[in-house]
Design a protein around this motif. Structure first.
Motif, PDB file in Angstrom:
ATOM      1  N   ARG A  99       0.855  -1.206   0.003  1.00  0.00           N
ATOM      2  CA  ARG A  99      -0.034  -0.007  -0.030  1.00  0.00           C
ATOM      3  C   ARG A  99       1.072   1.178   0.161  1.00  0.00           C
ATOM      4  O   ARG A  99       0.466   2.264  -0.274  1.00  0.00           O
ATOM      5  CB  ARG A  99      -0.988   0.093   1.050  1.00  0.00           C
ATOM      6  N   GLN A 100       2.183   1.231   0.164  1.00  0.00           N
ATOM      7  CA  GLN A 100       3.090   2.349   0.199  1.00  0.00           C
ATOM      8  C   GLN A 100       3.665   2.104  -1.068  1.00  0.00           C
ATOM      9  O   GLN A 100       4.826   2.056  -1.176  1.00  0.00           O
ATOM     10  CB  GLN A 100       4.067   2.155   1.354  1.00  0.00           C
ATOM     11  N   ASP A 101       2.986   2.503  -2.235  1.00  0.00           N
ATOM     12  CA  ASP A 101       3.468   2.466  -3.505  1.00  0.00           C
ATOM     13  C   ASP A 101       3.428   3.701  -4.279  1.00  0.00           C
ATOM     14  O   ASP A 101       3.907   3.904  -5.354  1.00  0.00           O
ATOM     15  CB  ASP A 101       2.406   1.459  -4.109  1.00  0.00           C
ATOM     16  N   ARG A 102       3.358   4.713  -3.455  1.00  0.00           N
ATOM     17  CA  ARG A 102       3.553   6.455  -3.929  1.00  0.00           C
ATOM     18  C   ARG A 102       3.700   7.187  -2.812  1.00  0.00           C
ATOM     19  O   ARG A 102       3.613   6.733  -1.677  1.00  0.00           O
ATOM     20  CB  ARG A 102       2.403   6.588  -4.762  1.00  0.00           C
ATOM     21  N   LYS A 103       4.532   8.364  -3.043  1.00  0.00           N
ATOM     22  CA  LYS A 103       4.738   9.259  -1.923  1.00  0.00           C
ATOM     23  C   LYS A 103       3.258   9.846  -1.593  1.00  0.00           C
ATOM     24  O   LYS A 103       2.939  10.611  -2.399  1.00  0.00           O
ATOM     25  CB  LYS A 103       5.620  10.397  -2.491  1.00  0.00           C
ATOM     26  N   PRO A 104       2.760   9.949  -0.391  1.00  0.00           N
ATOM     27  CA  PRO A 104       1.235  10.364  -0.022  1.00  0.00           C
ATOM     28  C   PRO A 104       1.743  11.976   0.233  1.00  0.00           C
ATOM     29  O   PRO A 104       0.845  12.631   0.212  1.00  0.00           O
ATOM     30  CB  PRO A 104       0.895   9.780   0.984  1.00  0.00           C
ATOM     31  N   GLY A 105       2.940  12.285   0.387  1.00  0.00           N
ATOM     32  CA  GLY A 105       3.367  13.824   0.617  1.00  0.00           C
ATOM     33  C   GLY A 105       4.917  13.985   0.813  1.00  0.00           C
ATOM     34  O   GLY A 105       5.346  13.093   0.272  1.00  0.00           O
ATOM     35  N   PRO A 106       5.274  15.187   0.762  1.00  0.00           N
ATOM     36  CA  PRO A 106       6.426  15.464   0.828  1.00  0.00           C
ATOM     37  C   PRO A 106       7.389  14.711   1.853  1.00  0.00           C
ATOM     38  O   PRO A 106       6.997  14.598   2.760  1.00  0.00           O
ATOM     39  CB  PRO A 106       6.557  16.966   0.949  1.00  0.00           C
ATOM     40  N   ARG A 107       8.616  14.174   1.482  1.00  0.00           N
ATOM     41  CA  ARG A 107       9.500  13.462   2.469  1.00  0.00           C
ATOM     42  C   ARG A 107       9.060  12.208   3.118  1.00  0.00           C
ATOM     43  O   ARG A 107       9.038  12.030   4.252  1.00  0.00           O
ATOM     44  CB  ARG A 107       9.831  14.769   3.764  1.00  0.00           C
ATOM     45  N   THR A 108       8.232  11.633   2.170  1.00  0.00           N
ATOM     46  CA  THR A 108       7.726  10.176   2.584  1.00  0.00           C
ATOM     47  C   THR A 108       8.283   9.343   1.428  1.00  0.00           C
ATOM     48  O   THR A 108       8.679   9.753   0.299  1.00  0.00           O
ATOM     49  CB  THR A 108       6.226  10.351   2.674  1.00  0.00           C
ATOM     50  N   PRO A 109       8.626   8.184   2.134  1.00  0.00           N
ATOM     51  CA  PRO A 109       9.048   6.978   1.370  1.00  0.00           C
ATOM     52  C   PRO A 109       8.067   6.352   0.271  1.00  0.00           C
ATOM     53  O   PRO A 109       7.001   6.415   0.390  1.00  0.00           O
ATOM     54  CB  PRO A 109       9.491   5.884   2.378  1.00  0.00           C
ATOM     55  N   ILE A 110       8.650   5.653  -0.500  1.00  0.00           N
ATOM     56  CA  ILE A 110       8.093   4.607  -1.328  1.00  0.00           C
ATOM     57  C   ILE A 110       8.373   3.189  -0.972  1.00  0.00           C
ATOM     58  O   ILE A 110       9.326   2.634  -1.596  1.00  0.00           O
ATOM     59  CB  ILE A 110       8.163   4.866  -2.880  1.00  0.00           C
ATOM     60  N   SER A 111       7.744   2.902   0.075  1.00  0.00           N
ATOM     61  CA  SER A 111       8.316   1.575   0.709  1.00  0.00           C
ATOM     62  C   SER A 111       8.142   0.452  -0.157  1.00  0.00           C
ATOM     63  O   SER A 111       9.131  -0.562   0.083  1.00  0.00           O
ATOM     64  CB  SER A 111       7.664   1.419   2.127  1.00  0.00           C
ATOM     65  N   ALA A 112       7.046   0.151  -0.983  1.00  0.00           N
ATOM     66  CA  ALA A 112       6.946  -1.020  -1.602  1.00  0.00           C
ATOM     67  C   ALA A 112       8.269  -1.099  -2.451  1.00  0.00           C
ATOM     68  O   ALA A 112       8.653  -2.362  -2.870  1.00  0.00           O
ATOM     69  CB  ALA A 112       5.666  -0.706  -2.500  1.00  0.00           C
TER      70      ALA A 112
END
Ligand code: R5P
Length: 316
Positions: A99-112
């Motif tokens: 579910r972490q397949d895009r940046k939901p906001g600035p300075r966040t990871p794309i963990s997928a």
């Protein structure tokens, strides 16, 4: 076929029942391996059979506890690579972090993407997974990645249990429309979509139903049920719009926190999940949750991969 026997199956600790059933389907015993913890919870792996030149499938869902199960997968893969396995396929029935397949906001990871990199760098040559949260995640891997679908298993169950004439398939959010439409097509049922909107900040979400559920038995289709909130709210919205009953077919029963009591206390007639994630005792004992076994589908896909046959034709 690998020189060293046919195929080797190695299991992590995430889903022993599914792993055993896949082994039974393929008539292949699990490769002897030890996956254990040191006192400080570091993971130690020892493959206790020769895997030199073998076609190895490591079966591990990165389900709760996600980080431990992911580390197990990485360390098992590293051990196999260093033991000269010819090809390593990471079979990940439930791909956590998807579910972490895009940046939901600035300075966040794309963990997928990070997890895809870790699996590749550990030494996997291929990946096999089931109902990825978003198809594009396949592209996060630069190695062949097969995304299997639980839909044939679900469609068989739906055809056995329902009068198809009365059914309507419903996507609980706009993001899941492609998945729901695919299932609706297979059973020749109409489709509705729930559009969740928060008109003003601080106001509660409004569930707009696009479609006419009145008089229909509705089947909600999604990839993940986690807290259960999405499904329970969707079921209420559909019943308020005149649906006669609401069921849900969801590939991955994450079911964290208070999800099980939330589902059992809801107006959802039944939630059907697969065993891509090993069901807890609470899930098994819940009166309105049923688990469909997925081992045959995964076993068949493993067998076909090993013998270089088509996997996609499983879903024609
Ligand atoms: C989200 O995009 C997923 O497809 C699911 O709808 C979501 O993960 C369900 O979460 P919950 O059960 O917590 O509402």
């Amino acid at each position: 076929m690998a020189k060293n026997g046919a195929i080797k199956l190695v299991a992590g600790n995430s889903n022993p029942v599914l792993t055993r059933e896949i082994g039974e389907y393929l008539q292949t015993p699990m490769t002897k391996a030890v996956v254990r913890r040191f006192a400080d919870m570091e993971i130690f792996v020892e493959i206790q059979e020769n895997v030199r030149g073998a076609d190895v499938f490591v079966i591990q869902s990165t389900s709760f506890p996600a980080n431990d199960h992911l580390m197990e997968l990485l360390i098992i893969t590293d051990a196999l690579r260093r033991a000269s396995a010819r090809r390593i396929t990471a079979v990940i029935p439930y791909f956590g972090y998807s579910r972490q397949d895009r940046k939901p906001g600035p300075r966040t990871p794309i963990s997928a993407k990070l997890v895809a990199n870790l699996i590749t760098h550990a030494g996997a040559n291929r990946v096999m997974t089931l109902d990825l949260h978003a198809g594009q995640i396949q592209g996060f891997f630069d190695i062949p990645t097969d995304n299997l679908y639980a839909s044939p298993v679900m469609v068989r169950d739906i055809k056995e249990r329902f009068d198809l004439e009365k059914l309507m398939v419903v996507s609980p959010d706009v993001g899941g429309v492609v998945r729901a439409r695919g299932l609706a097509k297979r059973i020749n049922a109409p489709l509705a979509i729930i559009d969740k909107r928060r008109e003003r900040a601080g106001e509660s979400e409004v569930m707009n139903v696009i479609g006419e559920p009145r008089g229909h038995v509705c089947i909600l289709v999604d990839d993940i049920v986690d807290s259960g909130g999405t499904l329970v709210n969707a079921a209420d919205a559909l019943l308020e719009q005149g649906a006669t009953e609401v069921y849900a077919y969801i590939s991955h029963g994450v079911l964290s926190g208070g999800a099980v009591p939330r589902i059992t206390g809801s107006r959802l007639k039944e939630l059907v999940i697969t065993d891509s994630i090993q069901p807890t005792e609470a899930v098994k004992n819940a009166p309105n949750i049923r688990v469909l076994p997925i081992a045959q589908l995964i076993g068949e896909a493993i067998g076909r991969t090993a013998s270089e046959e088509s996997v996609s034709s499983l879903f024609d």
